[in-house]
Design a protein around this motif. Structure first.
Motif, PDB file in Angstrom:
ATOM      1  N   UNK A   1       0.834  -1.198   0.000  1.00  0.00           N
ATOM      2  CA  UNK A   1       0.000   0.000   0.000  1.00  0.00           C
ATOM      3  C   UNK A   1       0.870   1.249   0.000  1.00  0.00           C
ATOM      4  N   UNK A   2       2.089   1.131   0.554  1.00  0.00           N
ATOM      5  CA  UNK A   2       2.969   2.284   0.687  1.00  0.00           C
ATOM      6  C   UNK A   2       4.416   1.820   0.762  1.00  0.00           C
ATOM      7  N   UNK A   3       5.313   2.602   0.181  1.00  0.00           N
ATOM      8  CA  UNK A   3       6.752   2.361   0.298  1.00  0.00           C
ATOM      9  C   UNK A   3       7.351   3.553   1.028  1.00  0.00           C
ATOM     10  N   UNK A   4       8.068   3.275   2.112  1.00  0.00           N
ATOM     11  CA  UNK A   4       8.739   4.310   2.890  1.00  0.00           C
ATOM     12  C   UNK A   4      10.218   4.238   2.536  1.00  0.00           C
ATOM     13  N   UNK A   5      10.718   5.301   1.886  1.00  0.00           N
ATOM     14  CA  UNK A   5      12.105   5.340   1.426  1.00  0.00           C
ATOM     15  C   UNK A   5      12.942   6.291   2.268  1.00  0.00           C
ATOM     16  N   UNK A   6      14.190   5.918   2.504  1.00  0.00           N
ATOM     17  CA  UNK A   6      15.135   6.848   3.114  1.00  0.00           C
ATOM     18  C   UNK A   6      15.294   8.022   2.155  1.00  0.00           C
TER      19      UNK A   6
END
Length: 69
Positions: free
Chosen positions: A46-51
């Motif tokens: 549902x979501x990608x959390x990237x640095x």
């Protein structure tokens, strides 16, 4: 909701994964763009959390975000 966390700093990744899991999210963590690309091809997120540094255009360590997927 399933999230993909892309972060190469282990301490930060563990903290984020724990915090997000406590809020009810299912979190998969990978440490680099190659692993993230593989995960994105094999799982629906549902979501990608990237640095933040992974979002830099032209970054060789970033995730391929092309629309050809």
């Amino acid at each position: 909701m399933r999230l993909l966390l892309v972060e190469d700093t282990v301490d930060l990744a563990c903290w984020l994964q724990k915090a997000l899991t406590q809020k009810g999210f299912a979190v998969d963590w990978v440490a680099d763009g190659v692993a993230a690309d593989h995960a994105l091809q094999s799982e629906a997120y549902a979501l990608v959390v990237l640095a933040p540094r992974r979002c830099t255009p032209g970054s060789t360590n970033g995730v391929n975000t092309s629309s050809q997927r």
